[in-house]
Design a protein around this motif. Structure first.
Motif, PDB file in Angstrom:
ATOM      1  N   MET A   1       0.852  -1.193   0.000  1.00  0.00           N
ATOM      2  CA  MET A   1       0.000   0.000   0.000  1.00  0.00           C
ATOM      3  C   MET A   1       0.884   1.237   0.000  1.00  0.00           C
ATOM      4  SD  MET A   1      -2.541  -1.240   2.947  1.00  0.00           S
ATOM      5  CE  MET A   1      -4.285  -1.073   2.770  1.00  0.00           C
ATOM      6  N   LEU A   2       1.023   1.805  -1.203  1.00  0.00           N
ATOM      7  CA  LEU A   2       1.891   2.974  -1.343  1.00  0.00           C
ATOM      8  C   LEU A   2       1.112   4.121  -1.953  1.00  0.00           C
ATOM      9  CD1 LEU A   2       5.117   1.438  -2.893  1.00  0.00           C
ATOM     10  CD2 LEU A   2       5.017   2.673  -0.744  1.00  0.00           C
ATOM     11  N   PRO A   3       1.409   5.351  -1.579  1.00  0.00           N
ATOM     12  CA  PRO A   3       0.774   6.459  -2.301  1.00  0.00           C
ATOM     13  C   PRO A   3       1.365   6.542  -3.707  1.00  0.00           C
ATOM     14  CG  PRO A   3       2.253   7.276  -0.589  1.00  0.00           C
ATOM     15  CD  PRO A   3       2.271   5.793  -0.491  1.00  0.00           C
ATOM     16  N   GLY A   4       0.569   6.971  -4.648  1.00  0.00           N
ATOM     17  CA  GLY A   4       1.056   7.057  -6.023  1.00  0.00           C
ATOM     18  C   GLY A   4       0.834   5.748  -6.756  1.00  0.00           C
ATOM     19  N   VAL A   5       1.877   4.922  -6.796  1.00  0.00           N
ATOM     20  CA  VAL A   5       1.786   3.647  -7.509  1.00  0.00           C
ATOM     21  C   VAL A   5       1.886   2.513  -6.487  1.00  0.00           C
ATOM     22  CG1 VAL A   5       2.724   2.313  -9.411  1.00  0.00           C
ATOM     23  CG2 VAL A   5       3.018   4.793  -9.377  1.00  0.00           C
ATOM     24  N   SER A   6       0.997   1.530  -6.578  1.00  0.00           N
ATOM     25  CA  SER A   6       1.002   0.465  -5.574  1.00  0.00           C
ATOM     26  C   SER A   6       2.155  -0.494  -5.810  1.00  0.00           C
ATOM     27  CB  SER A   6      -0.313  -0.314  -5.618  1.00  0.00           C
ATOM     28  OG  SER A   6      -0.196  -1.439  -6.450  1.00  0.00           O
ATOM     29  N   GLY A   7       2.501  -1.233  -4.767  1.00  0.00           N
ATOM     30  CA  GLY A   7       3.618  -2.170  -4.848  1.00  0.00           C
ATOM     31  C   GLY A   7       3.424  -3.220  -5.920  1.00  0.00           C
ATOM     32  N   PHE A   8       2.160  -3.689  -6.083  1.00  0.00           N
ATOM     33  CA  PHE A   8       1.878  -4.706  -7.102  1.00  0.00           C
ATOM     34  C   PHE A   8       2.150  -4.158  -8.503  1.00  0.00           C
ATOM     35  CE2 PHE A   8      -1.122  -6.702  -3.921  1.00  0.00           C
ATOM     36  CZ  PHE A   8      -0.278  -7.772  -3.669  1.00  0.00           C
ATOM     37  N   ASP A   9       1.904  -2.847  -8.694  1.00  0.00           N
ATOM     38  CA  ASP A   9       2.186  -2.255 -10.002  1.00  0.00           C
ATOM     39  C   ASP A   9       3.676  -2.007 -10.190  1.00  0.00           C
ATOM     40  OD1 ASP A   9      -0.483  -2.242 -10.654  1.00  0.00           O
ATOM     41  OD2 ASP A   9      -0.810  -0.271  -9.723  1.00  0.00           O
ATOM     42  N   LEU A  10       4.316  -1.610  -9.089  1.00  0.00           N
ATOM     43  CA  LEU A  10       5.750  -1.304  -9.181  1.00  0.00           C
ATOM     44  C   LEU A  10       6.560  -2.524  -9.572  1.00  0.00           C
ATOM     45  CD1 LEU A  10       6.599   1.019  -6.157  1.00  0.00           C
ATOM     46  CD2 LEU A  10       6.776   1.553  -8.582  1.00  0.00           C
ATOM     47  N   ILE A  11       6.154  -3.677  -9.047  1.00  0.00           N
ATOM     48  CA  ILE A  11       6.983  -4.871  -9.231  1.00  0.00           C
ATOM     49  C   ILE A  11       7.056  -5.276 -10.701  1.00  0.00           C
ATOM     50  CG2 ILE A  11       5.246  -6.683  -8.931  1.00  0.00           C
ATOM     51  CD1 ILE A  11       7.348  -8.016  -7.044  1.00  0.00           C
ATOM     52  N   THR A  12       6.041  -4.857 -11.493  1.00  0.00           N
ATOM     53  CA  THR A  12       6.077  -5.205 -12.914  1.00  0.00           C
ATOM     54  C   THR A  12       7.151  -4.394 -13.652  1.00  0.00           C
ATOM     55  OG1 THR A  12       4.304  -3.632 -13.255  1.00  0.00           O
ATOM     56  CG2 THR A  12       3.683  -5.943 -13.098  1.00  0.00           C
ATOM     57  N   ASP A  13       7.544  -3.252 -13.078  1.00  0.00           N
ATOM     58  CA  ASP A  13       8.594  -2.444 -13.702  1.00  0.00           C
ATOM     59  C   ASP A  13       9.977  -3.044 -13.480  1.00  0.00           C
ATOM     60  OD1 ASP A  13       6.619  -0.795 -14.380  1.00  0.00           O
ATOM     61  OD2 ASP A  13       7.124   0.838 -13.003  1.00  0.00           O
ATOM     62  N   LEU A  14      10.091  -3.838 -12.404  1.00  0.00           N
ATOM     63  CA  LEU A  14      11.384  -4.436 -12.083  1.00  0.00           C
ATOM     64  C   LEU A  14      11.502  -5.711 -12.886  1.00  0.00           C
ATOM     65  CD1 LEU A  14      11.039  -4.215  -8.242  1.00  0.00           C
ATOM     66  CD2 LEU A  14      12.636  -2.893  -9.597  1.00  0.00           C
ATOM     67  N   LYS A  15      12.510  -5.791 -13.715  1.00  0.00           N
ATOM     68  CA  LYS A  15      12.563  -7.003 -14.540  1.00  0.00           C
ATOM     69  C   LYS A  15      13.433  -8.073 -13.898  1.00  0.00           C
ATOM     70  CE  LYS A  15      10.977  -4.720 -18.586  1.00  0.00           C
ATOM     71  NZ  LYS A  15      11.165  -3.284 -18.357  1.00  0.00           N
ATOM     72  N   ASP A  16      14.725  -7.803 -13.815  1.00  0.00           N
ATOM     73  CA  ASP A  16      15.622  -8.834 -13.294  1.00  0.00           C
ATOM     74  C   ASP A  16      15.979  -8.614 -11.835  1.00  0.00           C
ATOM     75  OD1 ASP A  16      15.629  -9.955 -15.789  1.00  0.00           O
ATOM     76  OD2 ASP A  16      17.240  -8.638 -16.495  1.00  0.00           O
ATOM     77  N   ILE A  17      15.548  -7.457 -11.303  1.00  0.00           N
ATOM     78  CA  ILE A  17      15.957  -7.148  -9.940  1.00  0.00           C
ATOM     79  C   ILE A  17      15.043  -7.882  -8.954  1.00  0.00           C
ATOM     80  CG2 ILE A  17      16.364  -5.279  -8.299  1.00  0.00           C
ATOM     81  CD1 ILE A  17      16.453  -3.421 -10.827  1.00  0.00           C
ATOM     82  N   PRO A  18      15.592  -8.634  -8.028  1.00  0.00           N
ATOM     83  CA  PRO A  18      14.742  -9.336  -7.052  1.00  0.00           C
ATOM     84  C   PRO A  18      14.037  -8.354  -6.113  1.00  0.00           C
ATOM     85  CG  PRO A  18      17.057  -9.614  -6.510  1.00  0.00           C
ATOM     86  CD  PRO A  18      17.012  -8.951  -7.849  1.00  0.00           C
ATOM     87  N   ALA A  19      12.863  -8.775  -5.626  1.00  0.00           N
ATOM     88  CA  ALA A  19      12.083  -7.895  -4.759  1.00  0.00           C
ATOM     89  C   ALA A  19      11.509  -8.682  -3.593  1.00  0.00           C
ATOM     90  CB  ALA A  19      10.956  -7.249  -5.550  1.00  0.00           C
ATOM     91  N   ILE A  20      11.411  -8.005  -2.451  1.00  0.00           N
ATOM     92  CA  ILE A  20      10.760  -8.600  -1.277  1.00  0.00           C
ATOM     93  C   ILE A  20       9.626  -7.663  -0.870  1.00  0.00           C
ATOM     94  CG2 ILE A  20      11.015  -9.275   1.135  1.00  0.00           C
ATOM     95  CD1 ILE A  20      13.935  -9.826   0.629  1.00  0.00           C
ATOM     96  N   PHE A  21       8.418  -8.225  -0.712  1.00  0.00           N
ATOM     97  CA  PHE A  21       7.311  -7.407  -0.222  1.00  0.00           C
ATOM     98  C   PHE A  21       7.353  -7.356   1.299  1.00  0.00           C
ATOM     99  CE2 PHE A  21       4.696  -8.064  -4.202  1.00  0.00           C
ATOM    100  CZ  PHE A  21       4.606  -6.710  -4.466  1.00  0.00           C
ATOM    101  N   VAL A  22       7.189  -6.154   1.846  1.00  0.00           N
ATOM    102  CA  VAL A  22       7.011  -6.017   3.291  1.00  0.00           C
ATOM    103  C   VAL A  22       5.658  -5.359   3.465  1.00  0.00           C
ATOM    104  CG1 VAL A  22       7.808  -4.903   5.380  1.00  0.00           C
ATOM    105  CG2 VAL A  22       9.456  -5.762   3.750  1.00  0.00           C
ATOM    106  N   THR A  23       4.681  -6.077   4.018  1.00  0.00           N
ATOM    107  CA  THR A  23       3.333  -5.520   4.054  1.00  0.00           C
ATOM    108  C   THR A  23       2.543  -5.994   5.261  1.00  0.00           C
ATOM    109  OG1 THR A  23       1.186  -5.657   2.974  1.00  0.00           O
ATOM    110  CG2 THR A  23       2.754  -7.324   2.410  1.00  0.00           C
ATOM    111  N   ALA A  24       1.499  -5.220   5.577  1.00  0.00           N
ATOM    112  CA  ALA A  24       0.649  -5.578   6.709  1.00  0.00           C
ATOM    113  C   ALA A  24      -0.393  -6.610   6.310  1.00  0.00           C
ATOM    114  CB  ALA A  24      -0.049  -4.327   7.241  1.00  0.00           C
ATOM    115  N   LYS A  25      -0.552  -6.820   4.997  1.00  0.00           N
ATOM    116  CA  LYS A  25      -1.562  -7.780   4.549  1.00  0.00           C
ATOM    117  C   LYS A  25      -0.997  -9.184   4.680  1.00  0.00           C
ATOM    118  CE  LYS A  25      -4.184  -5.038   1.286  1.00  0.00           C
ATOM    119  NZ  LYS A  25      -4.677  -5.020  -0.074  1.00  0.00           N
TER     120      LYS A  25
END
Lengths: 449, 215
Positions: B54-78
Motif C-alpha cells: 500500500m503505497l501512495p502514487g503507484v502500488s507495490g503490485f504495479d511497481l513490481i512489474t517495472d522491475l525485470k531482473d531485480i529481485p524484490a521482497i514485499f514487506v506488508t501488513a496484509k
C-alpha cells in the motif's frame, strides 16, 4: 414426460376417440336410414306385385282360360328374377312355385332379413286371393351392405387423413407454444450456474410472458441483493485490511526499534532516533485505540443529553484550535445565533473540534475557516483544497484518508469523520458534506432537538 | 555487500529497515512513494528492492512489474494467504508480514541476495578471511582449523554482524531446534572462537542478551 408432450398425447387421443365415435354413429345412422328406406320399398314392391298378380289372375280367370296360377307365377318369377326379386307361391303349406335355391319360412306381413348363399335378402309374405294362396317375396339387398362398407371405407380414410393432419399440426403448435417455457428453464439453469445477468424474453400477453415478467423482476431483485452483499463484504474486507495496516504499522516500528536498541551497538544519535520513533508510534497506537473505544462507547451507550449553547461550544473550539490555525496561517471566524441544542457537551465539542481541525488541515496559508450556527444548524466552511466526488463518497469510512502520506505525517488516524458520524448519529442529527475540488468544503450538521 | 532500495511510505519503518540493513553491511537507498521509486528504477542500479504494497502514487503490485531482473521482497501488513499468494505470483522473491523481527528480515534479505546475486562468497575483517563456499577460515593468510560447530557459529555471527544474538537464537541456528544442550554450550564455543581467532575485541558479550560480532 414434458408438459407439451403430455398435452399433445392426451389431446390427440381425445380427438381421435371423438372423431371416430362421431363417424361411427354417423355411419350407423345412415345405414339405418338406408335399411328403413329399403324396407319401405320392399313392402311397397311386394304389395304392388301381389295386387298386380291378383288382377292378372282375375283377368285370366274371367277371360275363361283355365290358367294355373303357377304358370302366371312362373312368368312373374322369370320377369323379376333379373331385378333381384324372388318369389315363392304356396297353397295349404305346399309350395306351388319357388325360384329360391332353398326353402325358407316367414311369418305373414313381417319383414325378415336373411342370408342365403352368403347374400342378404329381405323377406316378406302375405296372403293372396283372399288367403287362398300364400305369397313369399324376397329382395336382394346386398347393395345395403356394399354401401355400408364403402361408406365406412370413405369415412375411415377421411378420419385417418384428418387425424394425421391434426397430429402434425398439433405437434408443431404445442412445441412452438412451449418455447417460452424452455427459455425460462434455460434461464434458471444459467442462474443455477451462478450467472445472474440473464433476462428472459417478455413477448406477448399470455401467461408465459407474465411469468417471464415476474421472473425478470425477481431476478432483478436478487441481483440487487447480491450486489449489495458483495459491496458490503468488500467494504468489510477493506476495513479489515485498513485496520490491519493501521495497527501493524506502528507495532512494526515499536517492535523493530526496541529490538534494534536491544541488539545493535547503537550510536547516541540513533538511540535517540529509535526512542523517538517508539514514543511517537506508541502515541499513534494510543490515539487509534482511544478513538476506536470512543466510537464503540458512543455506539453502545445512549448519550445523556442536557441543553447546550452552541455559540459557547463554537467559541471554545476556536480557542482550542487558534494556536494551530495561526501556525498554519489560517483564520478562524465564528458567527452564531443563540441556538440551544440537546446533547452531550463533551461529545459535541469533540465533533466540532474534529471538523474544524480537518478544515484547517485542508487550508493553505491564508485560508479562512468559518463556523456558523443558525437555527440549530451548524456549518463548518473552508476555502481549502476541497475533494473530488470520489473522495467525498469515502470520507466517513474508517481509516480512509484523502491524502495518506500527509495525514500520517500530521498524526491523523483516519478515524476522525467516522467518529463524527457516530456522534452525530447518537444525537439524532444529520451531517452532510459538500465539496468542490480546489474550492473548498462545507460541512452541515443539523440538529433536530 | 548488496545495494538495496527500500520503498516504504512509512518513514519510521523505512528508517528502521535502513538502519538494520546497514548494520549488516548493505548500502540502502530510500523512496517514500511509488512515483519516486519509479524514477529511481530508471536511473539507479541495485541488487534488491524491498517494497510495501500500500503505497501512495503507484502500488507495490504495479511497481513490481517495472522491475525485470531485480529481485524484490514485499514487506506488508496484509498477511492473509490470498495476499501472500498474490504477492509471490506478482513476481516477488519473498514476502514479509508486518510486524517482523529484525533477524528475520536480515535472514530473508541475505537468502534472496545469495540466491540471485553472484557475490564473492567470502567475508573479510582485520586479518581474518572467511570463505563461505569452502567453509574455511584464514587468519593472516594461514588457515585456522575450526570444528564444524565453531565454524557454523562464526558464520551465524558474521551474517548477523553488529546485531546481538541471544544464546537461544544461536542454539537454534547453529545446533538445531531439537538440540537439548544448555546455553553453556554456546559460551564454550564462543570462548574457543575468541581464542583461536583472537576475537576478544570484536566478539562482545552483550549484557543480559547474548553475543555480538562488531565489525
Amino acid at each position: 414426460m414434458r408438459f407439451w408432450q403430455k398435452t399433445y398425447i392426451f389431446t390427440l387421443i381425445l380427438f381421435l376417440v371423438c372423431l371416430n365415435c362421431g363417424i361411427m354413429s354417423l355411419a350407423v345412422y345412415t345405414y339405418r336410414q338406408n335399411v328403413e328406406a329399403t324396407e319401405a320399398t320392399v313392402t311397397a314392391e311386394q304389395y304392388y306385385i301381389a295386387r298386380s298378380f291378383e288382377r292378372d289372375y282375375i283377368d285370366l280367370t274371367n277371360s275363361g282360360g283355365n290358367t294355373s296360377p303357377t304358370l302366371l307365377m312362373q312368368s312373374y318369377g322369370s320377369h323379376y328374377k333379373d331385378k333381384g326379386i324372388f318369389f315363392a307361391f304356396e297353397k295349404d303349406g305346399k309350395t306351388l312355385y319357388s325360384n329360391f335355391t332353398q326353402s325358407c319360412s316367414v311369418n305373414d306381413n313381417t319383414l325378415v332379413h336373411k342370408k342365403l348363399d352368403g347374400k342378404r335378402y329381405v323377406f316378406i309374405s302375405s296372403g293372396l286371393c283372399d288367403g287362398e294362396y300364400r305369397f313369399v317375396f324376397a329382395k336382394n339387398v346386398e347393395r345395403l351392405d356394399e354401401e355400408f362398407y364403402s361408406l365406412m371405407l370413405v369415412y375411415s380414410l377421411t378420419a385417418l387423413a384428418v387425424s394425421a393432419f391434426l397430429a402434425v399440426c398439433l405437434f408443431f403448435i404445442l412445441k412452438r407454444l412451449s418455447v417460452p417455457l424452455d427459455k425460462l428453464r434455460d434461464a434458471t439453469r444459467r442462474i443455477e450456474g451462478g450467472d445472474f445477468s440473464v433476462t428472459v424474453e417478455e413477448k406477448g400477453k399470455d401467461e408465459f410472458s407474465l411469468l417471464a415478467k415476474s421472473f425478470n423482476s425477481m431476478l432483478h431483485k436478487i441481483n440487487e441483493q447480491v450486489t449489495a452483499l458483495e459491496t458490503d463484504s468488500e467494504k468489510k474486507q477493506m476495513l479489515v485490511d485498513n485496520m490491519a495496516h493501521e495497527l501493524r504499522t506502528p507495532l512494526t516500528s515499536i517492535q523493530g526499534y526496541a529490538e534494534y536498541l536491544e541488539k545493535a551497538a547503537v550510536t547516541e544519535e540513533n538511540r535517540i532516533l529509535a526512542a523517538k520513533y517508539i514514543i511517537s508510534e506508541s502515541a499513534r497506537l494510543k490515539k487509534i485505540s482511544d478513538i476506536l473505544l470512543d466510537t464503540a462507547y458512543i455506539r453502545g451507550n445512549t448519550v445523556e443529553t442536557s441543553p447546550v449553547c452552541v455559540s459557547a461550544l463554537l467559541n471554545d473550539t476556536v480557542e482550542r484550535l487558534n494556536t494551530k490555525a495561526q501556525k498554519c496561517g489560517v483564520t478562524l471566524l465564528t458567527a452564531s445565533d443563540d441556538s440551544v441544542v440537546d446533547g452531550d457537551a463533551t461529545l459535541l465539542s469533540m465533533l466540532f473540534c474534529n471538523l474544524t481541525d480537518n478544515a484547517i488541515k485542508a487550508c493553505r496559508d491564508g485560508g479562512i475557516v468559518e463556523l456558523c450556527c443558525t437555527d440549530k444548524t451548524v456549518t463548518v466552511k473552508d476555502n481549502g483544497k476541497g475533494m473530488t466526488p470520489e473522495q467525498l463518497s469515502h470520507i466517513t469510512e474508517p481509516f480512509y484518508r484523502t491524502d495518506r502520506s500527509r495525514s500520517r505525517a500530521e498524526g491523523g488516524a483516519g478515524l476522525g469523520l467516522a467518529l463524527c458520524k457516530q456522534i452525530v448519529a447518537s444525537h439524532n442529527a444529520f451531517i452532510s458534506f459538500e465539496s468542490r475540488f480546489g474550492e473548498g468544503t462545507e460541512i452541515t450538521v443539523s440538529f433536530t432537538s | 555487500m548488496a545495494k538495496i532500495l527500500i520503498v516504504e511510505d512509512e518513514k519510521s519503518i523505512n528508517n528502521l529497515i535502513k538502519l538494520n540493513l546497514e548494520l549488516v553491511g548493505h548500502t540502502c537507498l530510500q523512496a517514500f512513494d511509488g512515483n519516486t521509486a519509479q524514477e529511481i528504477f530508471k536511473n539507479g542500479k541495485f541488487d534488491l528492492v524491498i517494497l510495501d504494497v500500500m503505497l501512495p502514487g503507484v502500488s507495490g503490485f504495479d511497481l513490481i512489474t517495472d522491475l525485470k531482473d531485480i529481485p524484490a521482497i514485499f514487506v506488508t501488513a496484509k498477511g492473509g494467504l490470498e495476499d501472500r499468494l498474490r504477492g509471490l505470483r506478482a513476481g516477488a522473491d519473498d514476502y514479509i508480514v508486518k510486524p517482523f523481527e529484525i533477524l528475520e528480515l536480515v535472514a530473508r534479505v541475505d537468502a534472496v541476495i545469495r540466491r540471485t546475486k553472484a557475490v564473492s562468497n567470502s567475508f573479510e575483517f582485520d586479518d581474518i578471511r572467511v570463505d563461505f563456499d569452502c567453509k574455511r577460515v584464514y587468519k593472516g593468510g594461514e588457515e585456522v582449523l575450526l570444528k564444524p560447530k565453531e565454524y557454523d557459529l562464526l558464520e551465524a555471527l558474521i551474517r548477523n554482524r553488529n546485531l546481538a544474538l541471544t544464546r537461544e537464537k544461536l542454539l537454534n541456528i547453529v545446533w538445531d531446534f531439537a538440540y537439548e544442550g544448555d546455553s553453556r554450550t554456546v559460551d564454550v564455543h564462543i570462548q574457543k572462537l575468541r581464542k583461536k581467532l583472537s576475537l576478544e575485541d570484536r566478539l562482545k558479550t552483550v549484557y543480559k542478551t547474548g553475543y555480538r560480532l562488531e565489525v
